[in-house]
Enzyme design. Structure first.
Site, short mmCIF file in Angstrom:
data_model
loop_
_atom_site.label_atom_id
_atom_site.label_comp_id
_atom_site.label_asym_id
_atom_site.label_seq_id
_atom_site.Cartn_x
_atom_site.Cartn_y
_atom_site.Cartn_z
N CYS A 2 -46.35 -22.40 49.73
CA CYS A 2 -45.66 -23.64 50.12
C CYS A 2 -46.70 -24.52 50.77
O CYS A 2 -47.15 -24.24 51.89
CB CYS A 2 -44.52 -23.34 51.09
SG CYS A 2 -43.68 -24.81 51.70
N GLU A 108 -43.03 -27.77 44.75
CA GLU A 108 -43.79 -26.76 44.03
C GLU A 108 -44.19 -27.33 42.68
O GLU A 108 -43.55 -28.26 42.17
CB GLU A 108 -42.99 -25.47 43.84
CG GLU A 108 -42.77 -24.66 45.11
CD GLU A 108 -44.05 -24.08 45.70
OE1 GLU A 108 -45.15 -24.32 45.13
OE2 GLU A 108 -43.98 -23.41 46.74
#
Length: 226
Positions: A2, A108
């Site tokens: 992340c 993402e």
């Protein structure tokens, strides 16, 4: 992994959502649609001395207290749930300095080909703040400056995120906050059990490749393509 997030919610609203006392000083920072490592985010902790939660800005990228250089933080933006209690950079923070990282959404990149990736924004279904599991640390530079930093704990993905990436941040439900923050007693194995793929409803949508450049930071980054 992340490595990018969005947080545009007013800090006063974050204090209400995370039950930080209204008289606790509210941090001052602008909204960001492209939060990146080394940026600051408001972090929720529990203060045993005050008997309440706090909200303070910290630098993304955990710098262990024993590090000689702040650059170590670039390798500390995420901590794997599977090894968080044993890895030297994170084990003491896991035992004593757990925190929550409020974000509206995170990004993402889905691999489309050998050199092609498509960024996606990922949020809770219907919107709302996420509480990411984090660890925090205090580090003193050789010049004597104190730096407060944090990392985000990641785990294997749930079904939705698995279509995009092989890791996701740990999103803690409200009922897990007290144990994670240390307000309630919890054994290490109980804490580890919290570090699981999020089971609630989520949404994901493709966004502009502009989010890949940290210099771009405006509301259009979160808008769905097409």
């Amino acid at each position: 992994m992340c490595g990018r997030a969005k947080l545009a919610t007013e800090f006063s609203e974050i204090k209400i959502a995370f039950r930080v006392p209204p008289d606790y000083p509210t941090p001052n920072a602008p909204p960001s649609w492209n939060v990146a490592p080394t940026d600051s985010l408001p972090i929720v902790r529990y203060s045993p001395k005050a008997g309440s939660r706090t909200l303070d800005l910290m630098r993304w990228g955990l710098v262990p207290y024993w590090a000689k250089d702040i650059m170590v933080g670039f390798s500390g933006i995420n901590a794997m749930a599977e090894t968080v209690e044993t890895k030297p950079a994170f084990r003491e923070a896991f035992a004593r300095r757990r925190c929550l990282v409020p974000v509206d959404s995170f990004y993402e990149w889905k691999k489309l080909g050998p050199k092609e990736k498509q960024p996606y924004a990922i949020a809770l279904e219907g919107g709302g703040l996420m509480a990411l599991a984090g660890l925090c640390e205090n580090w003193k530079s050789p010049a004597g400056e104190w730096v407060r930093s944090f990392t985000i704990v990641t785990c294997p993905p749930n079904a939705l995120v698995a279509e995009l990436h092989d890791r996701m941040p740990v999103i803690l439900p409200t009922e897990a906050w007290a144990a994670w923050l240390g307000e309630e007693p919890a054994e290490p194995d109980q804490l580890k059990a919290l570090l699981a793929p999020y089971a609630g409803a989520m949404a994901a949508w493709p966004v502009s490749a502009r989010v890949g450049n940290v210099k771009n930071n405006d509301p259009s980054l979160i808008e769905p393509l097409g």
